[in-house]
Design a protein around this motif. Structure first.
Motif, short mmCIF file in Angstrom:
data_model
loop_
_atom_site.label_atom_id
_atom_site.label_comp_id
_atom_site.label_asym_id
_atom_site.label_seq_id
_atom_site.Cartn_x
_atom_site.Cartn_y
_atom_site.Cartn_z
N PHE A 121 36.60 37.27 18.56
CA PHE A 121 37.30 37.74 19.38
C PHE A 121 38.38 36.35 20.21
O PHE A 121 37.58 34.92 20.26
N HIS A 122 39.77 35.36 19.44
CA HIS A 122 40.51 34.82 20.38
C HIS A 122 40.41 34.62 21.69
O HIS A 122 41.00 36.27 21.74
N PRO A 123 40.08 33.69 22.15
CA PRO A 123 40.54 34.16 24.02
C PRO A 123 41.54 34.00 24.16
O PRO A 123 41.13 34.89 25.44
N ASP A 124 41.99 34.18 23.91
CA ASP A 124 44.23 34.38 23.72
C ASP A 124 43.99 36.46 23.93
O ASP A 124 45.13 36.47 24.35
N GLN A 125 43.69 36.86 22.46
CA GLN A 125 43.50 38.23 22.87
C GLN A 125 43.05 39.28 23.96
O GLN A 125 42.99 40.02 23.82
N MET A 126 42.90 38.24 25.04
CA MET A 126 41.57 38.72 26.34
C MET A 126 42.78 38.34 27.44
O MET A 126 43.02 37.47 28.06
N ILE A 127 43.31 39.25 27.91
CA ILE A 127 44.02 39.11 29.48
C ILE A 127 43.46 39.95 30.63
O ILE A 127 43.00 41.13 30.08
N THR A 128 43.50 39.36 31.29
CA THR A 128 42.76 40.16 33.12
C THR A 128 44.02 39.72 33.43
O THR A 128 44.32 38.38 33.81
N GLY A 129 43.36 40.21 34.80
CA GLY A 129 43.95 39.63 36.88
C GLY A 129 43.35 38.99 37.16
O GLY A 129 42.38 39.45 37.22
N LYS A 130 43.61 38.70 38.91
CA LYS A 130 42.89 37.82 39.24
C LYS A 130 41.57 39.17 39.96
O LYS A 130 41.21 38.85 40.83
N GLU A 131 42.27 40.55 40.07
CA GLU A 131 41.79 40.96 40.87
C GLU A 131 41.51 42.47 40.51
O GLU A 131 43.07 43.15 39.48
N ASP A 132 41.28 44.00 41.13
CA ASP A 132 41.26 44.97 41.19
C ASP A 132 42.18 45.59 41.56
O ASP A 132 42.25 45.06 42.15
N ALA A 133 42.50 47.12 40.23
CA ALA A 133 43.64 47.18 40.69
C ALA A 133 43.43 48.61 42.00
O ALA A 133 44.69 49.20 42.47
N ALA A 134 42.03 48.79 42.35
CA ALA A 134 41.44 49.95 43.25
C ALA A 134 42.30 49.74 44.82
O ALA A 134 42.66 48.60 45.01
N ASN A 135 42.24 51.09 45.16
CA ASN A 135 43.27 50.52 46.70
C ASN A 135 42.15 50.63 47.70
O ASN A 135 41.30 51.04 48.12
#
Length: 135
Positions: A121-135
């Motif tokens: 995989f190309h690194p640009d294909q991996m998209i992440t946020g900085k934190e979890d969506a959990a409450n």
């Protein structure tokens, strides 16, 4: 059902065009009815990323592509398969999946980034946020 109606529409179009074309213009049918078949996979969230990782492992096995993205010498791909449907060929000869992995929490996508198929995989294909969506 959808493919059948598409074929019926193209047959109708062909009949319509052929009634208006002279015999030396017949090649228009081949050019006009060319269809590109490419799949772009989008894997979202923990479950999507995990399923996507497994799917690409299977696609690679079916198309004789190694974890590094190169064709496995001495192995044939499945009969009737086309690498171009799921993969794009880079100038280096490497096959790159047409896919995107996205999750707000980076740890699941990081398992793909550091896993067996990390070179695929190309690194640009991996998209992440900085934190979890959990409450």
């Amino acid at each position: 059902l959808k493919a059948t109606s598409c074929l019926s529409s193209s047959d109708k179009l062909h009949d319509h065009l052929s009634s208006r074309l002279r015999p030396n213009q017949w090649s228009l049918r081949i050019t006009f009815l060319t269809i590109m078949r490419e799949v772009i996979s989008v894997h979202i969230g923990q479950a999507g990323v995990q399923v996507g990782d497994s799917c690409w492992e299977l696609y690679c096995a079916e198309h004789a592509i190694g974890p590094d993205g190169l064709h496995i010498e001495g192995e044939d791909e499945a009969v009737g398969s086309s690498k171009m449907t799921f993969f794009a060929e880079a100038a280096s000869g490497k096959w790159v999946p047409r896919s995107i992995f996205a999750d707000l929490e980076p740890s699941v996508v990081d398992t793909v980034r550091t896993g067996k198929y990390r070179e695929l995989f190309h690194p640009d294909q991996m998209i992440t946020g900085k934190e979890d969506a959990a409450n």
